[in-house]
Design an enzyme around this catalytic site. Structure first.
Site, short mmCIF file in Angstrom:
data_model
loop_
_atom_site.label_atom_id
_atom_site.label_comp_id
_atom_site.label_asym_id
_atom_site.label_seq_id
_atom_site.Cartn_x
_atom_site.Cartn_y
_atom_site.Cartn_z
N ALA A 158 0.97 -1.17 -0.02
CA ALA A 158 0.04 -0.06 -0.15
C ALA A 158 0.73 1.14 0.14
O ALA A 158 1.80 1.28 0.80
CB ALA A 158 -0.84 0.06 1.27
N LYS A 159 0.71 2.22 -0.85
CA LYS A 159 1.42 3.34 -0.98
C LYS A 159 0.64 4.35 -0.28
O LYS A 159 -0.22 5.16 -0.53
CB LYS A 159 1.46 3.87 -2.25
CG LYS A 159 2.60 4.41 -2.90
CD LYS A 159 2.69 4.71 -4.17
CE LYS A 159 3.64 6.01 -4.50
NZ LYS A 159 5.06 6.24 -3.96
N MET A 160 0.84 4.05 1.38
CA MET A 160 0.12 5.16 2.06
C MET A 160 0.96 6.10 2.74
O MET A 160 2.21 6.17 2.89
CB MET A 160 -0.16 4.10 3.48
CG MET A 160 -0.99 2.97 3.36
SD MET A 160 -1.47 2.25 4.53
CE MET A 160 -0.03 1.61 5.54
N TYR A 164 5.34 6.80 4.92
CA TYR A 164 6.75 7.57 4.32
C TYR A 164 7.41 8.30 5.30
O TYR A 164 8.48 8.58 5.11
CB TYR A 164 6.15 8.34 3.35
CG TYR A 164 5.89 7.66 2.18
CD1 TYR A 164 7.14 7.66 1.01
CD2 TYR A 164 5.15 6.95 1.72
CE1 TYR A 164 7.10 6.88 -0.05
CE2 TYR A 164 4.81 6.15 0.60
CZ TYR A 164 5.96 6.06 -0.17
OH TYR A 164 5.86 5.48 -1.48
#
Ligand code: PPE
Length: 305
Positions: A158-160, A164
């Site tokens: 998941a690019k949540m 980051y």
């Protein structure tokens, strides 16, 4: 990297002026990192601007949202069209595109289920992410003292937005130590990826990149490089990479939408070398593909109008 404003930002179905694309301070995502996003690029082709692998990016956005149990109030096709429209109205031949799905204003607390889901798409001109000179010279990398997430702590698929922070910790450490970028290892000690790029090594002509199980995002640039490298006749493998493999490989490079294909000059001051022949071949094939110069990859160029 500073942002150069464009004209309009798409927000929940409307195109609003750049300076009016704002949110309330009690927006859920600001407090808990409860957003998912994509990084996409549009390139100028002989038939005008085309978004590189837009459909794949929007599908990944929906998968990221699904992992977080976020219901996006638009369809895949609607967000594809919205992205094209945003690129088009901003009249930019080449730009970076940032679709963002975030939990909005109205609820606080860690149960995200009752929250409003908002969507925005912004575009702006963005140059070489790891520095123009490094596209030829290569970047100096440091293995981070920060680990990549365990997939059962934070799902790397998941690019949540909240995830980051892990990348930022590693990036700051690397920059303060005088390096360009960081490489993170998985909790098991395998090479995972960089703060915003996948990593590849080349050993005796064979190209290897770490698996998702080592905490790497399934990169769309990585996938493009698989196709390009195989079409150039190279053997590509997904497999575990050790820290020492980075020190002794023949070539190494990293890939990402923002970064594109960037050679790695050294890791922890062990010099790999200047951009090697395989990296050079893949980098130039990638640069041609994104601009629609290669018939074989034309399906990747999704034209804006
Ligand atoms: N790993 C991570 C952690 C990552 O963020 C990216 C993209 C990749 C791999 C490569 O994925 P792809 O773009 O599909 O090839 N990083 C995005 C965000 C960078 C940022 O600073 O923000 C990007 O490149 O757009």
């Amino acid at each position: 990297m500073p942002i150069t404003p464009s004209k309009k930002i798409w927000m929940d179905g409307e195109l609003v002026d750049w300076e009016n694309a704002t949110v309330h301070v009690l927006t859920h995502a600001l407090h808990y990192g409860s957003g998912v996003f994509e990084g996409v690029r549009a390139y100028n082709t002989s038939q005008g601007p085309a978004v590189f692998r837009l459909t794949d990016h929007i599908v990944r956005l929906f998968n990221s949202a699904k992992i977080l149990s976020m219901e996006i109030p638009f369809s895949v096709d609607e967000l594809i069209e919205a992205t094209k429209k945003t690129v088009d109205v901003n009249e930019l031949d080449e730009c970076y595109i940032r679709p963002l799905v975030y939990l909005g204003y109205g609820e606080m607390g860690l149960n995200p289920l009752p929250c409003t889901v908002n969507v925005s798409i912004a575009v702006w001109p963005w140059g070489s992410y790891l520095g123009e000179e490094n596209m030829a010279k290569g970047v100096r990398m440091k293995i981070s003292s920060w680990q990549r997430h365990d997939p059962n702590a934070m799902p790397p698929a998941a690019k949540m937005t909240g995830m980051y922070i892990n990348s930022s910790l590693a990036k700051v450490e690397a920059i303060r130590a005088g390096y360009d970028e960081a490489i993170l290892l998985s909790p098991q000690g395998y090479v995972s990826e960089c703060t915003g790029e996948n990593i590849f090594i080349v050993n005796r002509g064979k190209i290897i990149t770490p698996p998702v199980s080592a905490g790497a995002l399934e990169g769309i640039t990585q996938d493009s490089v698989f196709a390009i490298a195989r079409d150039l006749g190279y053997e590509v493998q997904v497999g575990n990479v050790l820290r020492s493999d980075l020190y002794t490989c023949d070539e190494a490079f990293c890939t990402g939408t923002a970064a594109e294909v960037v050679p790695i000059y050294s890791v922890d001051d062990r010099v790999i070398g200047e951009r090697g022949p395989i990296t050079t071949a893949i980098q130039s094939a990638y640069n041609a593909a994104v601009r629609g110069e290669t018939d074989r990859y034309k399906d990747w160029n999704e034209h804006v109008s």
